[in-house]
Every structure is written in structure tokens, then in C-alpha cells.
Design a protein around this motif. Structure first.
Motif, mmCIF file in Angstrom:
data_model
loop_
_atom_site.group_PDB
_atom_site.id
_atom_site.type_symbol
_atom_site.label_atom_id
_atom_site.label_comp_id
_atom_site.label_asym_id
_atom_site.label_seq_id
_atom_site.Cartn_x
_atom_site.Cartn_y
_atom_site.Cartn_z
ATOM 1 N N LYS A 128 0.834 -1.204 0.000
ATOM 2 C CA LYS A 128 0.000 0.000 0.000
ATOM 3 C C LYS A 128 0.871 1.256 0.000
ATOM 4 C CE LYS A 128 -3.960 -1.884 2.482
ATOM 5 N NZ LYS A 128 -4.733 -1.844 3.736
ATOM 6 N N ILE A 132 1.032 4.292 -2.835
ATOM 7 C CA ILE A 132 0.870 5.712 -2.519
ATOM 8 C C ILE A 132 2.041 6.508 -3.050
ATOM 9 C CG2 ILE A 132 0.818 7.405 -0.623
ATOM 10 C CD1 ILE A 132 -0.782 5.257 0.978
ATOM 11 N N TYR A 135 1.782 6.904 -6.840
ATOM 12 C CA TYR A 135 0.769 7.866 -7.260
ATOM 13 C C TYR A 135 1.247 9.297 -7.113
ATOM 14 C CZ TYR A 135 -2.639 4.068 -7.381
ATOM 15 O OH TYR A 135 -3.307 2.919 -7.668
ATOM 16 N N SER A 136 2.133 9.536 -6.153
ATOM 17 C CA SER A 136 2.532 10.914 -5.895
ATOM 18 C C SER A 136 3.668 11.382 -6.793
ATOM 19 C CB SER A 136 2.928 11.067 -4.429
ATOM 20 O OG SER A 136 4.073 10.282 -4.157
#
Length: 137
Positions: A128, A132, A135-136
Motif C-alpha cells: 500500500k 501511494i 501515485y505521488s
């Protein structure tokens, strides 16, 4: 109620590091401390206690270090907490009220059940975290 000390948080981080290596490898304290951002002197005490309680094994010598004694599937958060925290699940009721004693027993059982999560779940949280981060970017 229940608090988790830095000692337990560091222990979980160290176990995560050790869980990420192949079964035939070991990690030196210095490597674990650097990878998990744990003060080395504090980590030594934690690893010795985890070894004493059977969660880790160590190999001495120039190519020595620590490794898991059992799979992260077989180690729960509760195992670590019971080793490193004093009386976290103890019956310390300062009351004569039977209703309050039953209430606190119920709470203790529910909290204890939450802590039964196996440390192998750390891999899911790592996935996870990686998503994250992806995605950033």
C-alpha cells in the motif's frame, strides 16, 4: 488504557527488516538499525530480548547476525507486545464493582483480539505504501 512504547515500535520495524531477507541470510545489528532508523544501542537490547523469547536466532562471527526463528505468519503483534510491554493485558482493576470488572474484561478481550494480527500483514502495508508513493510521483 493501552499504549505502545518505542521499544515495541522499533521491534516491529526490526522484525519487518528481518522478514524481508531470504531464510538463509542474516542481518547485522548495524544493518537493521540503519535500514529501520533505530538507535543501535537500543536495538541490541530489543533483539536480545526477542532472541531470548524465541522469535529470533543469531549467528556469531564475522558473517553472523540475526534472522527470524519463525515465519512472520507465525508471529503476531500480541507476541511482541507481551514480550516487550509490562502488564499490557493485565487485570489491574481498581474497583469493587462487578459491572466494571466485567466491562474491563470485555474490553481486554476485544483489544487482545485486535493484537492477534500476524506480522506477515506488514507486507500488505508495504505494498500500500509503495502504491501511494507511485501515485505521488
Amino acid at each position: 488504557m493501552i499504549g505502545i512504547s518505542s521499544k515495541t515500535i522499533y521491534a516491529i520495524a526490526a522484525l519487518q527488516e528481518l522478514g524481508s531477507i531470504p531464510d538463509d541470510k542474516v542481518l547485522k545489528i548495524k544493518e537493521i538499525a540503519a535500514n529501520a532508523s533505530i538507535p543501535q544501542n537500543f536495538l541490541e537490547q530489543i533483539l536480545l530480548e526477542l532472541k531470548k523469547q524465541g522469535l529470533l536466532t543469531s549467528i556469531k562471527g564475522a558473517h553472523g547476525g540475526y534472522k527470524l526463528a519463525k515465519s512472520l505468519n507465525d508471529i503476531t503483534l500480541k507476541d511482541v507486545v507481551l514480550i516487550l510491554e509490562s502488564d499490557i493485558f493485565a487485570d489491574n482493576y481498581q474497583t469493587d464493582s462487578q459491572a466494571l470488572k466485567l466491562f474491563w474484561d470485555d474490553i481486554k478481550q476485544k483489544v487482545s483480539a485486535v493484537f492477534e494480527i500476524p506480522l506477515s500483514e506488514l507486507k500488505n502495508y508495504q505494498l500500500k505504501a509503495n502504491q501511494i508513493l507511485n501515485y505521488s510521483i
